[in-house]
Design a protein around this motif. Structure first.
Motif, PDB file in Angstrom:
ATOM      1  N   SER A  24       0.825  -1.203   0.000  1.00 18.99           N
ATOM      2  CA  SER A  24       0.000   0.000   0.000  1.00 18.99           C
ATOM      3  C   SER A  24       0.860   1.253   0.000  1.00 18.99           C
ATOM      4  N   PRO A  25       0.609   2.191  -0.914  1.00 17.94           N
ATOM      5  CA  PRO A  25       1.403   3.421  -0.972  1.00 17.94           C
ATOM      6  C   PRO A  25       0.928   4.496  -0.006  1.00 17.94           C
ATOM      7  N   ILE A  26      -0.067   4.184   0.827  1.00 17.25           N
ATOM      8  CA  ILE A  26      -0.574   5.170   1.785  1.00 17.25           C
ATOM      9  C   ILE A  26       0.348   5.205   2.994  1.00 17.25           C
ATOM     10  N   HIS A  27       1.070   6.302   3.173  1.00 18.30           N
ATOM     11  CA  HIS A  27       2.037   6.427   4.257  1.00 18.30           C
ATOM     12  C   HIS A  27       1.668   7.569   5.196  1.00 18.30           C
ATOM     13  N   ALA A  28       0.391   7.723   5.459  1.00 17.73           N
ATOM     14  CA  ALA A  28      -0.083   8.781   6.354  1.00 17.73           C
ATOM     15  C   ALA A  28      -1.458   8.377   6.854  1.00 17.73           C
ATOM     16  N   ALA A  39      -6.519  14.161   2.012  1.00 17.77           N
ATOM     17  CA  ALA A  39      -6.275  15.588   1.765  1.00 17.77           C
ATOM     18  C   ALA A  39      -5.212  15.778   0.686  1.00 17.77           C
ATOM     19  N   VAL A  40      -4.188  14.927   0.683  1.00 14.04           N
ATOM     20  CA  VAL A  40      -3.141  15.014  -0.345  1.00 14.04           C
ATOM     21  C   VAL A  40      -3.728  14.727  -1.722  1.00 14.04           C
ATOM     22  N   GLU A  41      -4.506  13.662  -1.844  1.00 14.86           N
ATOM     23  CA  GLU A  41      -5.133  13.346  -3.126  1.00 14.86           C
ATOM     24  C   GLU A  41      -6.084  14.461  -3.561  1.00 14.86           C
ATOM     25  N   SER A  42      -6.805  15.020  -2.592  1.00 22.25           N
ATOM     26  CA  SER A  42      -7.719  16.117  -2.906  1.00 22.25           C
ATOM     27  C   SER A  42      -6.953  17.345  -3.390  1.00 22.25           C
ATOM     28  N   ALA A  43      -5.840  17.671  -2.734  1.00 18.08           N
ATOM     29  CA  ALA A  43      -5.047  18.830  -3.141  1.00 18.08           C
ATOM     30  C   ALA A  43      -4.456  18.635  -4.539  1.00 18.08           C
ATOM     31  N   CYS A  44      -3.990  17.416  -4.821  1.00 22.44           N
ATOM     32  CA  CYS A  44      -3.442  17.135  -6.159  1.00 22.44           C
ATOM     33  C   CYS A  44      -4.527  17.276  -7.231  1.00 22.44           C
ATOM     34  N   GLY A  66       3.126  14.921  -3.711  1.00 24.67           N
ATOM     35  CA  GLY A  66       2.342  13.961  -2.945  1.00 24.67           C
ATOM     36  C   GLY A  66       2.698  12.514  -3.135  1.00 24.67           C
ATOM     37  N   GLY A  67       3.691  12.247  -3.996  1.00 21.05           N
ATOM     38  CA  GLY A  67       4.022  10.859  -4.304  1.00 21.05           C
ATOM     39  C   GLY A  67       4.456  10.043  -3.109  1.00 21.05           C
ATOM     40  N   LYS A  68       5.187  10.646  -2.177  1.00 16.82           N
ATOM     41  CA  LYS A  68       5.682   9.903  -1.016  1.00 16.82           C
ATOM     42  C   LYS A  68       4.591   9.609  -0.001  1.00 16.82           C
ATOM     43  N   VAL A  69       3.469  10.281  -0.106  1.00 14.95           N
ATOM     44  CA  VAL A  69       2.391  10.091   0.867  1.00 14.95           C
ATOM     45  C   VAL A  69       1.355   9.092   0.364  1.00 14.95           C
ATOM     46  N   THR A  70       0.932   9.238  -0.890  1.00 14.47           N
ATOM     47  CA  THR A  70      -0.119   8.376  -1.439  1.00 14.47           C
ATOM     48  C   THR A  70       0.208   7.804  -2.814  1.00 14.47           C
ATOM     49  N   GLY A  71       1.295   8.223  -3.412  1.00 13.08           N
ATOM     50  CA  GLY A  71       1.559   7.869  -4.796  1.00 13.08           C
ATOM     51  C   GLY A  71       1.031   8.909  -5.761  1.00 13.08           C
TER      52      GLY A  71
END
Length: 351
Positions: free
Chosen positions: A230-234, A241-246, A280-285
């Motif tokens: 899983s790439p979710i690291h938060a 929120a990261v995916e939403s911001a992207c 945001g790649g390091k947090v969710t991909g």
């Protein structure tokens, strides 16, 4: 083979591939003691087992060669990586060429029907998902440099934009088109169905492609059972929120570049996509595409379907909606209010 034995074997194969450096530094005993001897019966792994046993006993000997596809050494790491990158680039080019040929064929065959747009949506989303699978493999398993991975992301974004032939390839973007009445609700729903169907097809087709073993990277990934983590690291709210911001950033870029010439617009949007991936790649991909996430992230172990849905479906949808509402409703209202405040007093009374 029983489930426990299979898990033990997969774990052992992972240790063999990821523990090459530890073996050279005398850590073979630690690796060998953490597993049973049963996996050593697997064809092609006997030599590696003997090396682990020798390392644990402290016996000095000249290391016999091991096939680089199974255990790449430090000396050949750059050579093997270059070969892996070359093969992956060839795979990407092949996917794009075949997809473009298919698009042209279905466009001619279905020109007089209403099915053409849906066929193009299917092919284009399939192209997007397959290419992203290969790039994800290069980055996560192949370990290419981040700068190179971002360069490939940028180039892939440009090529997709130039070859999609009107396809959207993103359920969030499709809903935005429906909101602005550029698509009917029925057409939007059918396009979204095509996007998820293509994502599922790519998810099933890519392992078949990798199982052919065209590169050492594909072989190593096959040994690991095509597994991913899983790439979710938060925490979930931060990841969403990261995916939403992207999604907000990309949707805003798409909205504000509609008046640009296409040859300039694709590069502007690709630059924003690459920046979002870098941030945001390091947090969710940093996927910000529900269909693409369904293909590339949902099969990974470590998070539940609900977790993935909240992060990769709800997050991008909220980001897209926030951008649309901000620039369609809030900003125009603030501008009208600001212009009213600057009017002369007599004009204000008349209005």
């Amino acid at each position: 083979m029983e489930a426990g034995g299979r898990e033990e074997e997969e774990r052992y194969e992972y240790l063999i591939i990821s523990g090459a450096d530890e073996l050279k530094e005398g850590g073979g005993g630690k690796l060998r003691s953490s597993i049973t001897s049963a996996p050593c019966e697997t064809p092609g792994l006997e030599l590696i087992c003997s090396r682990l046993d020798l390392a644990s006993s402290g016996v000095e000997q000249q290391q016999p060669p091991v096939h680089p596809r199974l255990l790449p050494g430090r000396g050949g790491k750059s050579v093997n990586m270059s070969a892996d990158v070359s093969v992956s680039l060839s795979v990407l080019v092949g996917i794009i060429v075949l997809s473009e040929a298919t698009r042209r064929c279905v466009t001619r065959a279905l020109a007089d029907t209403g099915l053409c747009v849906y066929a193009v949506e299917l092919v284009s989303t399939f192209q997007l998902c397959c290419c992203t699978h290969e790039l994800k493999l290069l980055s996560e398993v192949g370990g290419i440099e981040p700068r190179l991975a971002l360069t490939f992301t940028y180039l892939a974004s440009v090529v997709h934009a130039l070859t999609f032939s009107g396809a959207i390839g993103n359920p969030s973007g499709t809903l935005e088109h429906a909101y602005h009445a550029r698509l009917s609700s029925g057409c939007a729903l059918r396009r979204i169905a095509c996007q998820f169907a293509a994502a599922a097809a790519a998810r099933a087709a890519v392992p078949v492609l990798w199982s052919m073993g065209w590169s050492g990277l594909h072989v190593r990934h096959k040994l690991l059972g095509f597994q991913c983590i899983s790439p979710i690291h938060a925490p979930l709210h931060e990841a969403a929120a990261v995916e939403s911001a992207c999604a907000f950033a990309v949707q805003t870029a798409i909205t504000h570049t509609r008046s640009m010439e296409e040859k300039y617009r694709v590069h502007a949007v690709a630059a924003v996509i690459t920046t979002a991936v870098y941030t945001g790649g390091k947090v969710t991909g940093a996927v910000f595409n529900p269909a693409l996430a369904f293909s590339t992230q949902f099969p990974c172990r470590g998070s539940s379907f609900l977790d993935y849905s909240l992060v990769y479906w709800l997050g991008p949808l909220l980001g897209m909606m926030s951008s649309v509402l901000l620039f369609d409703k809030l900003v125009p209202a603030l501008m009208r209010k600001s212009s009213t405040l600057h009017l002369p007093l007599d004009v204000k009374k008349e209005t």
